[in-house]
Motif scaffolding. Structure first.
Motif, PDB file in Angstrom:
ATOM      1  N   ASN A 147       0.832  -1.199   0.000  1.00 23.03           N
ATOM      2  CA  ASN A 147       0.000   0.000   0.000  1.00 23.03           C
ATOM      3  C   ASN A 147       0.870   1.253   0.000  1.00 23.03           C
ATOM      4  OD1 ASN A 147      -2.242   1.593   0.037  1.00 23.03           O
ATOM      5  ND2 ASN A 147      -2.614   1.391   2.236  1.00 23.03           N
ATOM      6  N   PHE A 148       0.535   2.186  -0.870  1.00 17.32           N
ATOM      7  CA  PHE A 148       1.203   3.474  -0.842  1.00 17.32           C
ATOM      8  C   PHE A 148       0.606   4.284   0.306  1.00 17.32           C
ATOM      9  CE2 PHE A 148       2.181   2.258  -5.170  1.00 17.32           C
ATOM     10  CZ  PHE A 148       3.492   2.703  -5.291  1.00 17.32           C
ATOM     11  N   VAL A 149       1.443   4.669   1.256  1.00 14.52           N
ATOM     12  CA  VAL A 149       0.926   5.384   2.421  1.00 14.52           C
ATOM     13  C   VAL A 149       1.327   6.853   2.437  1.00 14.52           C
ATOM     14  CG1 VAL A 149       0.742   3.315   3.838  1.00 14.52           C
ATOM     15  CG2 VAL A 149       2.894   4.582   3.813  1.00 14.52           C
ATOM     16  N   THR A 150       2.214   7.242   1.535  1.00 10.14           N
ATOM     17  CA  THR A 150       2.584   8.656   1.485  1.00 10.14           C
ATOM     18  C   THR A 150       3.150   8.989   0.103  1.00 10.14           C
ATOM     19  OG1 THR A 150       3.891  10.419   2.547  1.00 10.14           O
ATOM     20  CG2 THR A 150       4.889   8.233   2.487  1.00 10.14           C
ATOM     21  N   ALA A 151       3.138  10.267  -0.216  1.00  6.09           N
ATOM     22  CA  ALA A 151       3.664  10.721  -1.505  1.00  6.09           C
ATOM     23  C   ALA A 151       4.142  12.149  -1.340  1.00  6.09           C
ATOM     24  CB  ALA A 151       2.580  10.667  -2.580  1.00  6.09           C
ATOM     25  N   THR A 152       5.235  12.464  -2.002  1.00  3.07           N
ATOM     26  CA  THR A 152       5.707  13.848  -1.960  1.00  3.07           C
ATOM     27  C   THR A 152       4.671  14.769  -2.607  1.00  3.07           C
ATOM     28  OG1 THR A 152       6.889  13.430  -4.022  1.00  3.07           O
ATOM     29  CG2 THR A 152       8.152  13.252  -1.990  1.00  3.07           C
ATOM     30  N   TYR A 153       3.941  14.218  -3.550  1.00  8.20           N
ATOM     31  CA  TYR A 153       2.972  14.998  -4.333  1.00  8.20           C
ATOM     32  C   TYR A 153       1.783  15.471  -3.492  1.00  8.20           C
ATOM     33  CZ  TYR A 153      -0.471  15.558  -8.176  1.00  8.20           C
ATOM     34  OH  TYR A 153      -1.424  15.986  -9.033  1.00  8.20           O
ATOM     35  N   THR A 154       1.094  14.542  -2.846  1.00  7.65           N
ATOM     36  CA  THR A 154      -0.068  14.916  -2.034  1.00  7.65           C
ATOM     37  C   THR A 154       0.354  15.794  -0.857  1.00  7.65           C
ATOM     38  OG1 THR A 154       0.219  12.762  -1.008  1.00  7.65           O
ATOM     39  CG2 THR A 154      -1.626  12.994  -2.522  1.00  7.65           C
ATOM     40  N   ASN A 155       1.557  15.531  -0.384  1.00  4.88           N
ATOM     41  CA  ASN A 155       2.065  16.267   0.757  1.00  4.88           C
ATOM     42  C   ASN A 155       2.311  17.743   0.442  1.00  4.88           C
ATOM     43  OD1 ASN A 155       3.281  16.073   3.488  1.00  4.88           O
ATOM     44  ND2 ASN A 155       5.076  16.810   2.387  1.00  4.88           N
ATOM     45  N   ALA A 156       2.467  18.039  -0.853  1.00  2.78           N
ATOM     46  CA  ALA A 156       2.850  19.391  -1.241  1.00  2.78           C
ATOM     47  C   ALA A 156       1.829  20.445  -0.803  1.00  2.78           C
ATOM     48  CB  ALA A 156       3.064  19.466  -2.748  1.00  2.78           C
ATOM     49  N   TRP A 157       0.575  20.057  -0.654  1.00  3.33           N
ATOM     50  CA  TRP A 157      -0.454  21.033  -0.264  1.00  3.33           C
ATOM     51  C   TRP A 157      -0.631  21.129   1.246  1.00  3.33           C
ATOM     52  CZ3 TRP A 157      -0.341  18.994  -5.049  1.00  3.33           C
ATOM     53  CH2 TRP A 157      -0.536  19.890  -6.115  1.00  3.33           C
ATOM     54  N   ALA A 158       0.238  20.420   1.979  1.00  2.00           N
ATOM     55  CA  ALA A 158       0.157  20.513   3.431  1.00  2.00           C
ATOM     56  C   ALA A 158       1.461  21.035   4.013  1.00  2.00           C
ATOM     57  CB  ALA A 158      -0.139  19.130   4.019  1.00  2.00           C
ATOM     58  N   GLU A 159       2.506  20.895   3.224  1.00  2.00           N
ATOM     59  CA  GLU A 159       3.853  21.063   3.742  1.00  2.00           C
ATOM     60  C   GLU A 159       4.181  22.460   4.254  1.00  2.00           C
ATOM     61  OE1 GLU A 159       6.430  20.053   0.606  1.00  2.00           O
ATOM     62  OE2 GLU A 159       8.218  20.532   1.773  1.00  2.00           O
ATOM     63  N   THR A 160       3.837  23.491   3.474  1.00  2.00           N
ATOM     64  CA  THR A 160       4.280  24.827   3.868  1.00  2.00           C
ATOM     65  C   THR A 160       3.150  25.642   4.509  1.00  2.00           C
ATOM     66  OG1 THR A 160       3.772  25.769   1.701  1.00  2.00           O
ATOM     67  CG2 THR A 160       5.972  24.870   1.987  1.00  2.00           C
ATOM     68  N   THR A 161       2.008  24.986   4.733  1.00  2.00           N
ATOM     69  CA  THR A 161       0.853  25.679   5.295  1.00  2.00           C
ATOM     70  C   THR A 161       1.124  26.405   6.603  1.00  2.00           C
ATOM     71  OG1 THR A 161      -0.289  23.744   4.541  1.00  2.00           O
ATOM     72  CG2 THR A 161      -1.586  25.361   5.746  1.00  2.00           C
ATOM     73  N   PRO A 162       1.904  25.795   7.512  1.00  2.00           N
ATOM     74  CA  PRO A 162       2.085  26.462   8.796  1.00  2.00           C
ATOM     75  C   PRO A 162       2.608  27.892   8.677  1.00  2.00           C
ATOM     76  CG  PRO A 162       2.896  24.208   8.914  1.00  2.00           C
ATOM     77  CD  PRO A 162       2.539  24.462   7.484  1.00  2.00           C
ATOM     78  N   TYR A 163       3.227  28.238   7.553  1.00  2.00           N
ATOM     79  CA  TYR A 163       3.706  29.611   7.382  1.00  2.00           C
ATOM     80  C   TYR A 163       2.571  30.615   7.231  1.00  2.00           C
ATOM     81  CZ  TYR A 163       8.320  27.624   6.433  1.00  2.00           C
ATOM     82  OH  TYR A 163       9.504  26.959   6.511  1.00  2.00           O
ATOM     83  N   MET A 164       1.405  30.152   6.820  1.00  2.00           N
ATOM     84  CA  MET A 164       0.298  31.078   6.551  1.00  2.00           C
ATOM     85  C   MET A 164      -0.133  31.771   7.847  1.00  2.00           C
ATOM     86  SD  MET A 164      -0.590  30.758   3.266  1.00  2.00           S
ATOM     87  CE  MET A 164      -2.266  30.646   2.752  1.00  2.00           C
TER      88      MET A 164
END
Ligand SMILES: Nc1ncnc2c1ncn2[C@@H]1O[C@H](COP(=O)(O)OP(=O)(O)O)[C@@H](O)[C@H]1O
Ligand code: SF4
Lengths: 426, 259
Positions: free
Chosen positions: A307-324
């Motif tokens: 099972n694929f449990v993670t991807a750099t791709y899907t993560n891209a929309w969560a990764e830098t959010t804390p800066y907002m």
């Protein structure tokens, strides 16, 4: 960085109804209930697009553009990259790409761009109809391709293009980088006021930034549920469920949706319900999906108990959010949007991958080398070698394309994946 | 006595190895694959059985590998060439840490771990650059028999640079070099250099680890081997029949899994 667009879901749901029902694959757990809700939301949203033309200003937007800034102006947004993914999933990539090629665009140009231009020239689309834009909004934080692609659109359609230029982050982002980007926000406000006929409302922008941030954080929590064993969803599910965070970002609907999805996933985790029945190995995916092969690959891996449990791709929309930060909307957006994976150096990508591998207890890595996407695919051989050296994670590179299946060889890919399975079994 | 067969259906050659229960090779065969891979696998198997002096009924298990592995109805199981070459090379040269396999249709570099297991691997992309086919095309153009091109190139006094890795472009480059009267040996050396550089980038991406073994038909080409050894700075292990290593690995897997 693209997503399976809402038109995609709409189109797919239609196709599903026409064709014979798909036999449930015995390797999968129960399907997610939220998928139905997602389809409803997106179908409704895209239905509206048919009425948007003429009634509301419409913008075509790149997936990495700071869309929050358009929201206070009531601009209706359309994502050509979504549309590209839809065409890919519907196996229309080669046809539309060929149209662009006939008009002189090179085969090496990203296939999202070729599909979009092919659609512009031919009017062909599986999504019914895309509303004509009044404005183009692009950011080169994902690649330089979008700058030239959107310039071509602006030339053909004779409409303004706003390009948000994000300096590449070689080492560290500087104050002058930030002020350079903030100045661009300030300069685009009058253009947006003119296109929309509305006055800029700072308080509203703050509101959208806050909602956008909350939605992204919730999306991050959704992804984090896959840390559980067995993971309650697969990354192939996530490729579909990421649609709202990409194309409805900043709207309350996206936030509401991810809260519902999160509670369903947490429920599954608490009952030990996995996305696949026999999760023996956990994998990570690198790069954009191979849209025309999603179903095949998802069954192939599930059949192996992987099972694929993670991807750099899907993560891209969560990764830098804390800066907002709603209190400093422009500065914080500049930071969040310029530090996304494709605008950041390879070292930080390596660190990110190492972190994901550890946090998600990843046993193996599948790397898609996408002919279309140079910024995503460059450096992958080095990343592969370094990850092997540092963490001894086995990995495989498959050479393909996101939507242009002419760049995909079934037999070569099969052999590589089978060899990877054999190596994983030891 | 129990016997095990490995069948490797490649783009150019179909190879069979027969092992006895003690793991000794007691028969092998290499034939051209031709248009029908199922027939080729049958024929190659018959040859190898005759050499071993046994009948089909003596075979306990058969494993197929190679790009045509799907079209071997005789096989009990199928494995990829990657696993088979790794195991075959490890069996012959137990200190092997890296396998470079250059066959007719693809080339691969495999990092081999304990017991001949695959730790990591990479393959060439979907094109003939860096494969044996590239050399076949050029040999035909230069009217040099395949099995002579290696030695001929070793006698070259100089070397011509081939700038294109694309088979089609390199072919026209060769045509114009011939027209300009460049010695064949020097052109051959340039072609061998081109293939080695191409494969070298794969070697680099996997990293050299332990001793190096070369497998596949191109290991028979001394011109390629010498240039590869130069790049590596060490000698390469090569079996006298490098084309059968995949089939050997397959036979070993047959024996391991079912013996
Ligand atoms: N006698 C030979 N001397 C030099 N090169 C050879 C010889 N025989 C085969 N080759 C090379 O080996 C390649 C075929 O390798 P092989 O391992 O048989 O391929 P496959 O496994 O794809 O059938 C040919 O393309 C050719 O370049
Ligand atoms: S090149 Fe990559 S990042 Fe740019 S539009 Fe194409 S797929 Fe997206």
């Amino acid at each position: 960085m693209k997503d399976l667009g809402a038109p995609a879901l709409m189109g797919i749901s239609k196709v599903g109804k026409k064709s014979r029902p798909i036999k449930p694959d015995p390797h999968f757990g129960p399907p997610l209930k939220c998928t139905k809700r997602l389809k409803e939301i997106m179908t409704r949203h895209y239905m509206l697009s048919r009425y948007a033309e003429g009634a509301k200003p419409v913008a075509w937007v790149t997936s990495g553009a700071p869309v929050e800034v358009l929201r206070p102006f009531g601009i209706y947004t359309v994502y050509p990259e979504n549309h590209g993914a839809l065409c890919g999933a519907k196996k229309m990539g080669p046809e539309l790409c060929a149209v662009a090629e006939e008009h002189g665009y090179h085969q090496d140009l990203c296939s999202y761009a070729r599909i979009d231009l092919g659609h512009y020239f031919s009017g062909k689309t599986p999504a019914g109809k895309l509303p004509k834009p009044d404005l183009l909004f692009a950011s080169n934080n994902i690649c330089q391709t979008v700058a030239y692609w959107y310039k071509a659109l602006s030339h053909y359609l004779k409409i303004p293009l706003i390009l948000f230029d994000t300096p590449y982050n070689f080492r560290e982002i500087t104050d002058s980088d930030i002020s350079y980007m903030v100045r661009q926000f300030e300069e685009m406000i009058p253009v947006l006021e003119q296109v929309s006929g509305r006055q800029f409302n700072y308080r509203k922008l703050q509101e959208y930034v806050r909602i956008g941030k909350d939605a992204s954080l919730t999306w991050g929590e959704v992804l984090a549920t896959m840390k559980s064993r067995p993971a309650p969803m697969t990354i192939f599910d996530a490729f579909g469920h990421m649609v709202p965070i990409v194309s409805l970002r900043g709207l309350p609907l996206a936030l509401e949706y991810y809260r519902t999805l999160l509670s369903e996933l947490r429920e599954r985790v608490s009952h030990g319900v996995g996305a696949i029945k026999r999760e023996r190995k956990r994998l990570m995916w690198d790069n954009i999906a191979i849209w025309y092969k999603m179903r095949d690959h998802s069954s192939l891996f599930a059949g192996q108990g992987m099972n694929f449990v993670t991807a750099t791709y899907t993560n891209a929309w969560a990764e830098t959010t804390p800066y907002m930060d709603e209190n400093r909307p422009f500065e914080s957006m500049a930071r969040a949007y310029s530090l996304v994976i494709l605008n950041n150096n390879l070292n930080s990508r390596l660190e990110l991958m190492e972190r994901l591998i550890k946090e998600y207890q990843v046993d193996g890595l599948v790397i898609h080398s996408a002919r279309s996407c140079k910024p995503y695919s460059v450096g992958q051989y080095d990343l592969k070698r370094l990850l092997m050296e540092r963490l001894e994670v086995p990995s495989v590179i498959i050479e393909a394309d996101i939507t242009d299946s002419r760049a995909y060889s079934e037999e070569q890919t099969r052999t590589r994946l089978e060899a990877f399975f054999e190596a994983m079994e030891g | 006595m129990d016997y095990f067969a490995g069948i490797d259906v490649g783009s150019l050659s179909t190879d069979v190895v027969i092992l006895n229960g003690g793991g000794e090779v007691c028969g092998y065969s290499i034939i051209e694959t031709g248009a029908n891979s199922t027939e080729a696998s049958e024929d190659a198997l018959e040859n190898a059985l005759a050499q071993a002096g046994i009948g089909r009924g003596d075979l306990v298990k058969i494993v197929a590998t190679g790009y045509g592995r799907v079209s071997v109805p005789l096989a009990d199981r199928k494995f990829t060439e990657i696993s088979c070459h790794a195991l075959g090379a490890y069996y012959l040269f137990p200190y092997t840490g890296t396998v470079i396999d250059i066959g007719g249709q693809d080339s691969k570099v495999i990092r081999v771990g304990e017991g001949g297991k695959v730790v990591d691997f990479t393959m060439n992309d979907k094109c003939a650059a860096g494969t044996g086919r590239f050399l076949e095309v050029m040999a035909a153009k230069l009217r040099v028999p395949l099995d002579e091109m290696g030695d001929l190139s070793l006698h070259a006094k100089g070397e011509v640079q081939i700038s294109s890795v694309c088979t089609v472009f390199a072919e026209s480059e060769v045509v114009s070099l011939v027209a300009r009267n460049h010695p064949r040996e020097e052109i051959l050396r340039g072609l061998h250099r081109a293939i080695v550089s191409r494969v070298w980038s794969m070697v680099k991406s996997i990293g050299v680890n332990g001793e190096v073994t070369m497998t596949g038909g191109v290991a028979k080409n001394s011109g390629v081997v010498v240039l590869m050894e130069e790049r590596l700075g060490k000698t390469i292990h090569i079996h006298s029949e490098p084309q059968i290593i995949g089939a050997l690995g397959a036979a070993l897997l047959a024996r391991r899994a079912f013996g």
